[in-house]
Design a protein around this motif. Sequence first.
Motif, mmCIF file in Angstrom:
data_model
loop_
_atom_site.group_PDB
_atom_site.id
_atom_site.type_symbol
_atom_site.label_atom_id
_atom_site.label_comp_id
_atom_site.label_asym_id
_atom_site.label_seq_id
_atom_site.Cartn_x
_atom_site.Cartn_y
_atom_site.Cartn_z
ATOM 1 N N LEU A 115 0.847 -1.218 0.036
ATOM 2 C CA LEU A 115 -0.165 0.201 -0.005
ATOM 3 C C LEU A 115 0.947 1.200 0.095
ATOM 4 C CD1 LEU A 115 -3.160 0.583 0.268
ATOM 5 C CD2 LEU A 115 -2.639 1.146 2.705
ATOM 6 N N ILE A 116 0.794 1.949 -1.037
ATOM 7 C CA ILE A 116 1.624 3.218 -1.131
ATOM 8 C C ILE A 116 0.762 4.527 -0.521
ATOM 9 C CG2 ILE A 116 3.027 4.589 -2.772
ATOM 10 C CD1 ILE A 116 2.878 2.349 -4.673
ATOM 11 N N LEU A 117 1.517 5.001 0.184
ATOM 12 C CA LEU A 117 1.004 6.187 0.903
ATOM 13 C C LEU A 117 1.532 7.545 0.502
ATOM 14 C CD1 LEU A 117 0.295 4.948 4.603
ATOM 15 C CD2 LEU A 117 -1.033 4.777 2.303
ATOM 16 N N PRO A 118 1.256 8.218 -0.385
ATOM 17 C CA PRO A 118 2.064 9.491 -0.649
ATOM 18 C C PRO A 118 1.836 10.666 0.456
ATOM 19 C CG PRO A 118 0.308 8.996 -2.178
ATOM 20 C CD PRO A 118 0.107 8.077 -1.103
ATOM 21 N N MET A 119 2.712 11.521 0.680
ATOM 22 C CA MET A 119 2.681 12.391 1.672
ATOM 23 C C MET A 119 2.839 13.799 1.179
ATOM 24 S SD MET A 119 3.123 9.681 4.253
ATOM 25 C CE MET A 119 3.653 10.322 5.621
ATOM 26 N N TYR A 151 -6.411 0.661 7.381
ATOM 27 C CA TYR A 151 -6.936 -0.165 6.162
ATOM 28 C C TYR A 151 -5.898 -1.295 5.950
ATOM 29 C CZ TYR A 151 -8.116 0.087 1.220
ATOM 30 O OH TYR A 151 -8.684 -0.353 -0.176
ATOM 31 N N ALA A 152 -4.538 -1.037 5.467
ATOM 32 C CA ALA A 152 -3.753 -2.085 5.171
ATOM 33 C C ALA A 152 -3.766 -3.117 6.243
ATOM 34 C CB ALA A 152 -2.096 -1.464 5.193
ATOM 35 N N ASP A 153 -3.972 -3.060 7.354
ATOM 36 C CA ASP A 153 -4.251 -4.013 8.187
ATOM 37 C C ASP A 153 -5.292 -4.809 8.008
ATOM 38 O OD1 ASP A 153 -3.271 -5.496 10.672
ATOM 39 O OD2 ASP A 153 -4.810 -4.530 11.810
ATOM 40 N N LYS A 154 -6.397 -4.433 8.024
ATOM 41 C CA LYS A 154 -7.809 -4.970 7.624
ATOM 42 C C LYS A 154 -7.495 -5.752 6.431
ATOM 43 C CE LYS A 154 -11.179 -1.954 10.032
ATOM 44 N NZ LYS A 154 -11.533 -0.672 9.693
ATOM 45 N N LEU A 155 -6.975 -5.286 5.252
ATOM 46 C CA LEU A 155 -6.803 -6.004 4.274
ATOM 47 C C LEU A 155 -5.740 -6.823 4.157
ATOM 48 C CD1 LEU A 155 -7.652 -3.277 1.666
ATOM 49 C CD2 LEU A 155 -9.202 -5.069 2.375
ATOM 50 N N SER A 156 -4.899 -7.029 5.111
ATOM 51 C CA SER A 156 -3.688 -7.977 5.114
ATOM 52 C C SER A 156 -2.591 -7.697 4.440
ATOM 53 C CB SER A 156 -4.260 -9.627 5.131
ATOM 54 O OG SER A 156 -5.404 -9.906 6.002
ATOM 55 N N ILE A 157 -2.505 -6.415 3.889
ATOM 56 C CA ILE A 157 -1.590 -5.960 3.041
ATOM 57 C C ILE A 157 -0.214 -5.918 3.858
ATOM 58 C CG2 ILE A 157 -0.676 -4.063 1.540
ATOM 59 C CD1 ILE A 157 -3.776 -3.313 0.909
ATOM 60 N N PRO A 158 0.745 -6.613 3.376
ATOM 61 C CA PRO A 158 2.034 -6.889 3.940
ATOM 62 C C PRO A 158 2.923 -5.721 4.214
ATOM 63 C CG PRO A 158 2.124 -8.259 1.974
ATOM 64 C CD PRO A 158 0.654 -7.765 2.277
ATOM 65 N N TYR A 159 2.904 -4.791 3.097
ATOM 66 C CA TYR A 159 3.987 -3.874 3.027
ATOM 67 C C TYR A 159 3.329 -2.549 2.796
ATOM 68 C CZ TYR A 159 7.421 -7.359 2.674
ATOM 69 O OH TYR A 159 8.274 -8.534 3.047
ATOM 70 N N ALA A 160 3.867 -1.408 3.695
ATOM 71 C CA ALA A 160 3.215 0.069 3.487
ATOM 72 C C ALA A 160 4.686 0.649 2.692
ATOM 73 C CB ALA A 160 2.683 0.560 4.623
ATOM 74 N N ALA A 161 4.235 1.462 1.893
ATOM 75 C CA ALA A 161 5.659 2.419 1.481
ATOM 76 C C ALA A 161 5.159 3.875 1.586
ATOM 77 C CB ALA A 161 5.748 2.143 0.032
ATOM 78 N N PHE A 162 6.155 4.711 1.909
ATOM 79 C CA PHE A 162 5.828 6.134 2.198
ATOM 80 C C PHE A 162 6.693 6.846 1.234
ATOM 81 C CE2 PHE A 162 6.026 4.062 6.501
ATOM 82 C CZ PHE A 162 4.706 3.764 6.538
ATOM 83 N N LEU A 163 6.174 8.079 0.662
ATOM 84 C CA LEU A 163 7.007 8.864 -0.145
ATOM 85 C C LEU A 163 6.661 10.107 0.509
ATOM 86 C CD1 LEU A 163 6.214 6.542 -2.687
ATOM 87 C CD2 LEU A 163 7.775 8.103 -3.430
ATOM 88 N N GLY A 164 7.442 10.647 1.449
ATOM 89 C CA GLY A 164 7.334 12.261 1.812
ATOM 90 C C GLY A 164 8.413 12.897 1.084
ATOM 91 N N GLU A 165 8.288 14.359 1.471
ATOM 92 C CA GLU A 165 9.241 15.207 0.892
ATOM 93 C C GLU A 165 10.641 15.154 0.589
ATOM 94 O OE1 GLU A 165 8.456 19.362 2.064
ATOM 95 O OE2 GLU A 165 6.319 19.109 1.300
ATOM 96 N N ASP A 166 11.121 14.222 2.143
ATOM 97 C CA ASP A 166 12.660 14.007 2.199
ATOM 98 C C ASP A 166 12.918 12.776 1.199
ATOM 99 O OD1 ASP A 166 12.697 15.970 3.976
ATOM 100 O OD2 ASP A 166 12.797 14.355 5.821
#
Lengths: 456, 456
Positions: free
Chosen positions: A348-352, A388-403
């Motif tokens: 699950l990709i979380l754009p910041m 949300y990721a947890d409920k769907l059992s999605i194993p990885y999250a990816a964050f893209l912030g300004e850094d």
Amino acid sequence: MERIKPRTLSGFMELLPGDQVLFDRMVSILRRTYSLYGFTALDTPAIEASEVLLAKGGGETEKQIYRFTKGDSDLSLRFDLTVPLAKYVAAHYNELSFPFRRFQIGKVYRGERAQRGRFREFYQADIDVIGDGALDIINEAEIPSIIYRAFTDLGLRRFRIRVNNRKVLNGLFAILGLSECAGDVLRTIDKLEKIGPDKVKAILVDDFAVSADTAASLLSLLSAADPMAALAPFKGKNDLFDQGLEELNTVVKYMAAFGVPQDHFAVDLTIARGLDYYTGTVYETVMLDHPEVGSICSGGRYDNLAEYYTEKQLPGVGISIGLTRLFFVLQDQGLLNPQARTASADVLILPMTEDLSHAISFATALRQAGVRAQLHCEKKKFKQKLSYADKLSIPYAAFLGEDEIAAGTVTVKDLRMAQDAGESKQVTLPVDQAVELLRQRLEQRTAAAPIAESQG
Amino acid sequence: MERIKPRTLSGFMELLPGDQVLFDRMVSILRRTYSLYGFTALDTPAIEASEVLLAKGGGETEKQIYRFTKGDSDLSLRFDLTVPLAKYVAAHYNELSFPFRRFQIGKVYRGERAQRGRFREFYQADIDVIGDGALDIINEAEIPSIIYRAFTDLGLRRFRIRVNNRKVLNGLFAILGLSECAGDVLRTIDKLEKIGPDKVKAILVDDFAVSADTAASLLSLLSAADPMAALAPFKGKNDLFDQGLEELNTVVKYMAAFGVPQDHFAVDLTIARGLDYYTGTVYETVMLDHPEVGSICSGGRYDNLAEYYTEKQLPGVGISIGLTRLFFVLQDQGLLNPQARTASADVLILPMTEDLSHAISFATALRQAGVRAQLHCEKKKFKQKLSYADKLSIPYAAFLGEDEIAAGTVTVKDLRMAQDAGESKQVTLPVDQAVELLRQRLEQRTAAAPIAESQG
């Protein structure tokens, strides 16, 4: 606005997404197994002309059928996959090559009385080998290996394939002078497991005038610990019996070469599988810990598939798995594998940031690499997105912030580790390395089998 | 015995085995593509209560529906996958997580007038993203990338995704004073491609009392070479228009990041996709060399999926591929790939001895290694067996004669090479090496795409 209650008809299975993943995995394992044995997929219409579908006519089936008219046409929904196969083979006889090996996994319809675990729409998963005029016994010997492989790949271990031969039974009845009441005797011995030998004997003697001696010798034969040895003395007394015994011997002989372990296979002289259809080898498959479920895969050899449509003699052998009922039983007995992946995405990709270009490019790169990626760009709090990721059992999250964007990196978090070990595990990597890391980790996680038995 | 003609109903597709392999490969490519974007599979019943399925009621659809009674129940076959989705989401609202991304590939039924290339039972392959209360525009921007990836993986290259936004159109109509006759104008400009700008203009002016100036400026706008530039001057005149333009800009902006090449994507202000359902972005997909086919993948954004079942506001965006019709068109136009493997087995094993144990063990070893193996043990001549392999396009034959068995070897023959080069190519190898050789050769032969366009 007046609203309609969004109900699903009773007797129609409709799964939640996680269960649907497991069901579909079962279908794809069966497709693969059947393919390994050289079966080709067919897909016939769910609706046929009633005249065609009911060519054989009569019986319990006709009462259960979904039949209706549309314009001038008298139509019916298929109630099994065998009649459509017969129609198909007869209609396309000149375009097919024999032996014709086909599998079909599809929905069939029977308007049965609503009852827990009984379905009106259900999947059957069938294979059949159809010969043109003749079909070698080796095809009958091969079937148990397909059943064995299919259930083993599904994750089931505690099952046994029972095999019998109708020629052996009918020959035996002739030898014992029971030919006249063969049907009654068959129906009675079919109940052996349920009501026990004493009651079977009583019915045979009292209701069908079988002599006490004959009933006793039949029963001792049927329940013999070594059925093949028990049959041997009858050899040479009846041609049909001899032929059946030779077939049964061939089937037994090749089991090891076909890779079926001894403890997953048994000759069982009590099984008959219906009265008028099968003519040679017959099969049943039982779950050792759940005999109450009955056979989960049955079938046999028949002499004439399509006699209602063609004069061609088309002998065959086939089996059928009632997949919807099997899935219901597995679910009901807690035998579905909790370890089997049911997530709809791997990452699950979380754009910041406001601009989503980098997050989108990362999603595109993951998908190119075969990783299932979902962007979560809704206006929700960070914590809600992780939940949300947890409920769907999605194993990885990816964050893209300004850094990360400034550095050309992405932060990847293993959500299951965080959950398991009570600690968060995350790494920040250049984008291409993150793609490769995720690809490799997912490749290592081979999909677990859909069925998991407890150690019994 | 009186025989029934084994016919299949007209309007119902029933494929021969080789074509079925290609059809199934298309389904599996779509499943894979949809999965890569984080969609989860659903499978809903083909039969629903008529009251539920026809909650919206009315229209052309109701006439085409297969509706019938069984006992006391008024039942209907589903005519699309959207209404069952609406029912599913409303019924399972509390068990689902939103955004809910589902795909469904299944049969739907419409009793249309029989006509070449029109089907009464056909597969739709749908995806939808459903939000709870709100749904970000990024979901609308992502859809073209899914369409692009799906058709590219199927082997199609000469296609273009056309995108428009209903808010832009409706805002524009308001600015031009056409709101009152918006429906008529939409229906008319929808015909632009078919009847040309002059006739469209005439209809607008003559039938719907649009002023000649307005009609002219509308038409020049709709056919502008650079639609985004042509829309710019209308900015600031209408809120709905401004919102639509911003959405359209967002969709266009992220196309490259989503991996959609410029030449596969175009803003087209003439497409509307129906009058009352879509409310934002709309999509069509056309085959560049076969415009006569119409759109092969369409859909759009809607504001309320399930209003007939629930008070929840569930906006969504979705697309649908009419898979059966697409397959018919591909077959009809000769666009199915002749190189795509359609064989039902990789190896045909021909035992040459009475005892079959070795041949069976070899088949078992091949299957364990993932090679699709078929034993041919029928009483046929050797030449007939090779001709059988040829008819089924089975690429390899394996022979086990007495010499091979004594030496623990097997002879493997490449049947396609023999055919291609007019020479036979066969090797005799130890059994385990033969298994490994076949496994490797087959792994190298990646499955070709089901669609193959000629160089145009």
